[in-house]
Design an enzyme around this catalytic site. Structure first.
Site, PDB file in Angstrom:
ATOM      1  N   SER A 142       0.870  -1.179   0.000  1.00 29.09           N
ATOM      2  CA  SER A 142       0.000   0.000   0.000  1.00 29.09           C
ATOM      3  C   SER A 142       0.903   1.225   0.000  1.00 29.09           C
ATOM      4  O   SER A 142       2.094   1.120   0.350  1.00 29.09           O
ATOM      5  CB  SER A 142      -0.842  -0.014   1.282  1.00 29.09           C
ATOM      6  OG  SER A 142      -1.454   1.243   1.502  1.00 29.09           O
ATOM      7  N   TYR A 155      -1.849  -1.730  10.308  1.00 33.19           N
ATOM      8  CA  TYR A 155      -1.809  -1.797   8.839  1.00 33.19           C
ATOM      9  C   TYR A 155      -0.507  -1.190   8.311  1.00 33.19           C
ATOM     10  O   TYR A 155       0.175  -1.787   7.471  1.00 33.19           O
ATOM     11  CB  TYR A 155      -3.015  -1.033   8.291  1.00 33.19           C
ATOM     12  CG  TYR A 155      -3.249  -1.154   6.808  1.00 33.19           C
ATOM     13  CD1 TYR A 155      -3.964  -2.228   6.283  1.00 33.19           C
ATOM     14  CD2 TYR A 155      -2.780  -0.183   5.928  1.00 33.19           C
ATOM     15  CE1 TYR A 155      -4.212  -2.329   4.922  1.00 33.19           C
ATOM     16  CE2 TYR A 155      -3.022  -0.274   4.559  1.00 33.19           C
ATOM     17  CZ  TYR A 155      -3.737  -1.349   4.064  1.00 33.19           C
ATOM     18  OH  TYR A 155      -3.974  -1.444   2.714  1.00 33.19           O
TER      19      TYR A 155
HETATM   20  P1  NAD Z   1     -11.128  -6.423  -0.416  1.00 35.33           P
HETATM   21  O1  NAD Z   1     -11.690  -6.348   0.956  1.00 35.33           O
HETATM   22  O2  NAD Z   1     -11.979  -6.078  -1.579  1.00 35.33           O
HETATM   23  O3  NAD Z   1     -10.505  -7.850  -0.678  1.00 35.33           O
HETATM   24  C1  NAD Z   1      -9.764  -8.485   0.307  1.00 35.33           C
HETATM   25  C2  NAD Z   1      -9.657  -9.937  -0.041  1.00 35.33           C
HETATM   26  O4  NAD Z   1      -8.933 -10.588   1.005  1.00 35.33           O
HETATM   27  C3  NAD Z   1     -11.013 -10.637  -0.129  1.00 35.33           C
HETATM   28  O5  NAD Z   1     -10.964 -11.614  -1.149  1.00 35.33           O
HETATM   29  C4  NAD Z   1     -11.139 -11.299   1.241  1.00 35.33           C
HETATM   30  O6  NAD Z   1     -12.001 -12.422   1.251  1.00 35.33           O
HETATM   31  C5  NAD Z   1      -9.700 -11.693   1.462  1.00 35.33           C
HETATM   32  N1  NAD Z   1      -9.388 -11.972   2.844  1.00 35.33           N
HETATM   33  C6  NAD Z   1      -9.584 -11.207   3.934  1.00 35.33           C
HETATM   34  N2  NAD Z   1      -9.192 -11.860   5.036  1.00 35.33           N
HETATM   35  C7  NAD Z   1      -8.724 -13.061   4.625  1.00 35.33           C
HETATM   36  C8  NAD Z   1      -8.185 -14.176   5.290  1.00 35.33           C
HETATM   37  N3  NAD Z   1      -8.046 -14.215   6.612  1.00 35.33           N
HETATM   38  N4  NAD Z   1      -7.826 -15.242   4.551  1.00 35.33           N
HETATM   39  C9  NAD Z   1      -7.989 -15.253   3.209  1.00 35.33           C
HETATM   40  N5  NAD Z   1      -8.484 -14.206   2.525  1.00 35.33           N
HETATM   41  C10 NAD Z   1      -8.851 -13.134   3.234  1.00 35.33           C
HETATM   42  O7  NAD Z   1      -9.834  -5.500  -0.372  1.00 35.33           O
HETATM   43  P2  NAD Z   1      -8.930  -4.835  -1.496  1.00 35.33           P
HETATM   44  O8  NAD Z   1      -9.117  -3.381  -1.393  1.00 35.33           O
HETATM   45  O9  NAD Z   1      -9.072  -5.508  -2.801  1.00 35.33           O
HETATM   46  O10 NAD Z   1      -7.494  -5.136  -0.857  1.00 35.33           O
HETATM   47  C11 NAD Z   1      -6.605  -6.077  -1.387  1.00 35.33           C
HETATM   48  C12 NAD Z   1      -5.209  -5.730  -0.910  1.00 35.33           C
HETATM   49  O11 NAD Z   1      -4.853  -4.435  -1.398  1.00 35.33           O
HETATM   50  C13 NAD Z   1      -5.083  -5.665   0.612  1.00 35.33           C
HETATM   51  O12 NAD Z   1      -3.860  -6.217   1.011  1.00 35.33           O
HETATM   52  C14 NAD Z   1      -5.097  -4.164   0.886  1.00 35.33           C
HETATM   53  O13 NAD Z   1      -4.418  -3.848   2.067  1.00 35.33           O
HETATM   54  C15 NAD Z   1      -4.399  -3.644  -0.340  1.00 35.33           C
HETATM   55  N6  NAD Z   1      -4.667  -2.250  -0.629  1.00 35.33           N
HETATM   56  C16 NAD Z   1      -5.941  -1.817  -0.870  1.00 35.33           C
HETATM   57  C17 NAD Z   1      -6.134  -0.474  -1.144  1.00 35.33           C
HETATM   58  C18 NAD Z   1      -7.485   0.070  -1.426  1.00 35.33           C
HETATM   59  O14 NAD Z   1      -7.616   1.315  -1.477  1.00 35.33           O
HETATM   60  N7  NAD Z   1      -8.504  -0.730  -1.635  1.00 35.33           N
HETATM   61  C19 NAD Z   1      -5.061   0.425  -1.159  1.00 35.33           C
HETATM   62  C20 NAD Z   1      -3.796  -0.057  -0.905  1.00 35.33           C
HETATM   63  C21 NAD Z   1      -3.609  -1.397  -0.645  1.00 35.33           C
END
Ligand code: NAD
Length: 260
Positions: A142, A155
């Site tokens: 991130s 985080y």
């Molecule tokens: P999301 O909530 O849409 O997806 C998260 C995924 O992780 C889902 O498939 C969920 O089922 C899975 N998950 C959660 N806990 C789990 C566990 N214990 N075991 C297995 N799977 C699990 O989130 P996203 O926004 O797509 O985030 C994906 C990644 O990107 C994360 O690591 C997040 O920190 C990172 N990220 C997101 C953003 C953003 O703005 N959305 C920004 C920077 C980084």
């Protein structure tokens, strides 16, 4: 591009992970999906990807906070596909609270899912990747792997840690044809962020609209959410032969957030 290659994408039932899994599948990779969600919806996605792209797609419900389940998922991917060439460590959760109120269990869960799961997967796929002298490890950290915001102690710590882990793996495995890189997205409007808008509104005592304008996108010079497809294209590049000499990098795709 990835014909006869196979990938595991953690947290790929939703958001960024699903976008990356889809892009790898579109480019010919067999894919192991992982994450939580409605069983019927997941099966629909799995079957649709198989049908659309003519590749094999499997699903593992492994909980990334459980090292035994992480190892089982990797073992199953080896059984199903014969090898694992690409790993995308994407599963992640967020918890927003002032440090003095930050629940211990939330700290442990964020660390386990956002950081330790990557360690356990990398450890399990490394022997095969080393033996075949090919591997692509892609970590989704991130902008919070490079900078900090208040109320996100676990985080921010986990994402900084993920970059450190990736850099260490990069130097350890460079001579074996295995690369490890980290993608650092700014805000992407996925279910994770939708939830954060509400949580941040509570923590800051402001409206959801103000959270988007004044908190989330305040640092992103471009003032727009990052698109899942943009991140997926970067992951495809990192997995490709063209990125063979890129390793240990932390690539920001954050609309100009961390450039200062
Ligand atoms: P999301 O909530 O849409 O997806 C998260 C995924 O992780 C889902 O498939 C969920 O089922 C899975 N998950 C959660 N806990 C789990 C566990 N214990 N075991 C297995 N799977 C699990 O989130 P996203 O926004 O797509 O985030 C994906 C990644 O990107 C994360 O690591 C997040 O920190 C990172 N990220 C997101 C953003 C953003 O703005 N959305 C920004 C920077 C980084």
């Amino acid at each position: 591009m990835f014909k006869h290659k196979s990938a595991i994408v953690t947290g790929s039932t939703s958001g960024i992970g699903l976008g990356i899994a889809r892009a790898l599948a579109r480019n010919g990779a067999d894919v192991m999906l992982n994450g939580f969600g409605d069983a019927q919806e997941i099966e629909f996605t799995r079957a649709e990807l198989e049908r659309q792209f003519g590749i094999q797609v499997r699903y593992s419900s492994a909980d990334m906070s459980r090292p035994d389940q992480v190892r089982e998922m990797v073992a199953r991917a080896h059984d199903e596909f014969g090898k694992v060439d690409i790993v995308v460590n994407n599963a992640g959760i967020q918890h927003v609270a002032p440090i003095e109120e930050f629940a211990d269990e939330k700290w442990d869960a964020v660390m386990a899912i956002n950081l330790s799961s990557a360690f356990h997967i990398i450890k399990a796929v490394t022997p095969g990747m080393k033996a075949r002298r090919f591997g692509r490890i892609i970590n989704v950290a991130s902008a919070h792997g490079l900078t900090a915001s208040p109320f996100k102690s676990a985080y921010v710590a986990a994402k900084h840690g993920l970059i450190g882990l990736s850099k260490t793996i990069a130097v350890e495995l460079a001579e074996f044809g295995v690369t490890s890189n980290t993608i650092c997205p700014g805000y992407v409007k996925t279910p994770l962020v939708e939830k954060q808008i509400a949580d941040q509104a509570r923590a800051h005592g402001i409206s959801p609209e103000e959270v988007v304008r004044n908190v989330m996108l305040s640092h992103q010079a471009r003032k727009e959410f990052i698109q899942v497809e943009e991140l997926a294209a970067l992951a495809v590049f990192l997995a490709s032969d063209a990125a063979a000499s890129m390793t240990g990098t932390a690539l920001a795709m954050d609309g100009g957030w961390t450039l200062h």
